[in-house]
Motif scaffolding. Structure first.
Motif, PDB file in Angstrom:
ATOM      1  N   SER A  22       8.276   0.605  23.272  1.00 49.93           N
ATOM      2  CA  SER A  22       6.956   1.215  23.475  1.00 49.93           C
ATOM      3  C   SER A  22       6.497   1.113  24.929  1.00 49.93           C
ATOM      4  O   SER A  22       5.818   2.010  25.428  1.00 49.93           O
ATOM      5  CB  SER A  22       5.913   0.602  22.537  1.00 49.93           C
ATOM      6  N   SER A  23       6.891   0.063  25.638  1.00 53.14           N
ATOM      7  CA  SER A  23       6.539  -0.052  27.054  1.00 53.14           C
ATOM      8  C   SER A  23       7.287   0.991  27.886  1.00 53.14           C
ATOM      9  O   SER A  23       6.749   1.521  28.862  1.00 53.14           O
ATOM     10  CB  SER A  23       6.832  -1.451  27.578  1.00 53.14           C
ATOM     11  N   ILE A  25       8.058   3.938  26.778  1.00 51.52           N
ATOM     12  CA  ILE A  25       7.317   5.177  26.520  1.00 51.52           C
ATOM     13  C   ILE A  25       6.059   5.225  27.385  1.00 51.52           C
ATOM     14  O   ILE A  25       5.742   6.261  27.986  1.00 51.52           O
ATOM     15  CB  ILE A  25       6.965   5.303  25.027  1.00 51.52           C
ATOM     16  N   THR A  26       5.345   4.099  27.486  1.00 52.48           N
ATOM     17  CA  THR A  26       4.151   4.033  28.322  1.00 52.48           C
ATOM     18  C   THR A  26       4.501   4.338  29.777  1.00 52.48           C
ATOM     19  O   THR A  26       3.783   5.091  30.450  1.00 52.48           O
ATOM     20  CB  THR A  26       3.494   2.642  28.225  1.00 52.48           C
ATOM     21  N   ALA A  27       5.600   3.792  30.269  1.00 53.15           N
ATOM     22  CA  ALA A  27       6.016   4.028  31.651  1.00 53.15           C
ATOM     23  C   ALA A  27       6.379   5.500  31.881  1.00 53.15           C
ATOM     24  O   ALA A  27       6.039   6.075  32.915  1.00 53.15           O
ATOM     25  CB  ALA A  27       7.189   3.124  32.004  1.00 53.15           C
ATOM     26  N   ILE A  29       5.173   8.085  30.216  1.00 54.71           N
ATOM     27  CA  ILE A  29       3.902   8.824  30.227  1.00 54.71           C
ATOM     28  C   ILE A  29       3.179   8.618  31.553  1.00 54.71           C
ATOM     29  O   ILE A  29       2.661   9.576  32.150  1.00 54.71           O
ATOM     30  CB  ILE A  29       3.019   8.411  29.034  1.00 54.71           C
ATOM     31  N   ALA A  30       3.159   7.375  32.035  1.00 48.15           N
ATOM     32  CA  ALA A  30       2.504   7.088  33.311  1.00 48.15           C
ATOM     33  C   ALA A  30       3.167   7.856  34.448  1.00 48.15           C
ATOM     34  O   ALA A  30       2.489   8.294  35.386  1.00 48.15           O
ATOM     35  CB  ALA A  30       2.534   5.589  33.594  1.00 48.15           C
ATOM     36  N   ILE A  43       2.503  -0.998  35.365  1.00 46.58           N
ATOM     37  CA  ILE A  43       1.845  -0.586  34.120  1.00 46.58           C
ATOM     38  C   ILE A  43       2.711  -0.971  32.925  1.00 46.58           C
ATOM     39  O   ILE A  43       2.225  -1.527  31.939  1.00 46.58           O
ATOM     40  CB  ILE A  43       1.547   0.923  34.122  1.00 46.58           C
ATOM     41  N   GLY A  44       4.014  -0.691  32.994  1.00 44.72           N
ATOM     42  CA  GLY A  44       4.924  -1.050  31.910  1.00 44.72           C
ATOM     43  C   GLY A  44       4.972  -2.554  31.669  1.00 44.72           C
ATOM     44  O   GLY A  44       4.973  -3.015  30.530  1.00 44.72           O
ATOM     45  N   ASP A  47       1.620  -3.725  30.184  1.00 46.13           N
ATOM     46  CA  ASP A  47       1.591  -3.243  28.801  1.00 46.13           C
ATOM     47  C   ASP A  47       2.420  -4.162  27.905  1.00 46.13           C
ATOM     48  O   ASP A  47       1.965  -4.612  26.859  1.00 46.13           O
ATOM     49  CB  ASP A  47       2.141  -1.814  28.765  1.00 46.13           C
ATOM     50  N   LYS A  51       0.880  -6.705  24.978  1.00 42.33           N
ATOM     51  CA  LYS A  51       1.214  -6.306  23.612  1.00 42.33           C
ATOM     52  C   LYS A  51       2.166  -7.267  22.903  1.00 42.33           C
ATOM     53  O   LYS A  51       2.147  -7.341  21.682  1.00 42.33           O
ATOM     54  CB  LYS A  51       1.792  -4.902  23.599  1.00 42.33           C
TER      55      LYS A  51
END
Length: 73
Positions: A22-23, A25-27, A29-30, A43-44, A47, A51
């Motif tokens: 999931s991190s 995926i966040t990276a 998207i960022a 950010i990753g 996150d 989490k």
């Protein structure tokens, strides 16, 4: 009644594997909004760090809730 016992290490490893996924995926998207690689990696990492603990606690709580669990003798 047989009690199901799952080692807490299993919950931790489950949390780590899911949070790496999931991190990432966040990276990704960022990266669509931010062009700085260091900021994206930060950010990753943040996150993941936040989490991992909250996911582990969430899993332990859900493990104690009997909803949808069928134990056979």
């Amino acid at each position: 009644m047989n009690k199901v016992k799952i080692n807490s290490l299993r919950h931790l490893l489950n949390a780590i594997s899911y949070l790496l996924y999931s991190s990432a995926i966040t990276a990704v998207i960022a990266s669509f909004f931010i062009q700085d690689t260091v900021t994206i990696a930060s950010i990753g990492a943040i996150d993941f760090s936040v989490k991992i603990f909250t996911y582990y606690v969430h899993e332990r709580i859900w493990y104690r809730i009997p909803f949808g669990v069928k134990r056979e003798p």
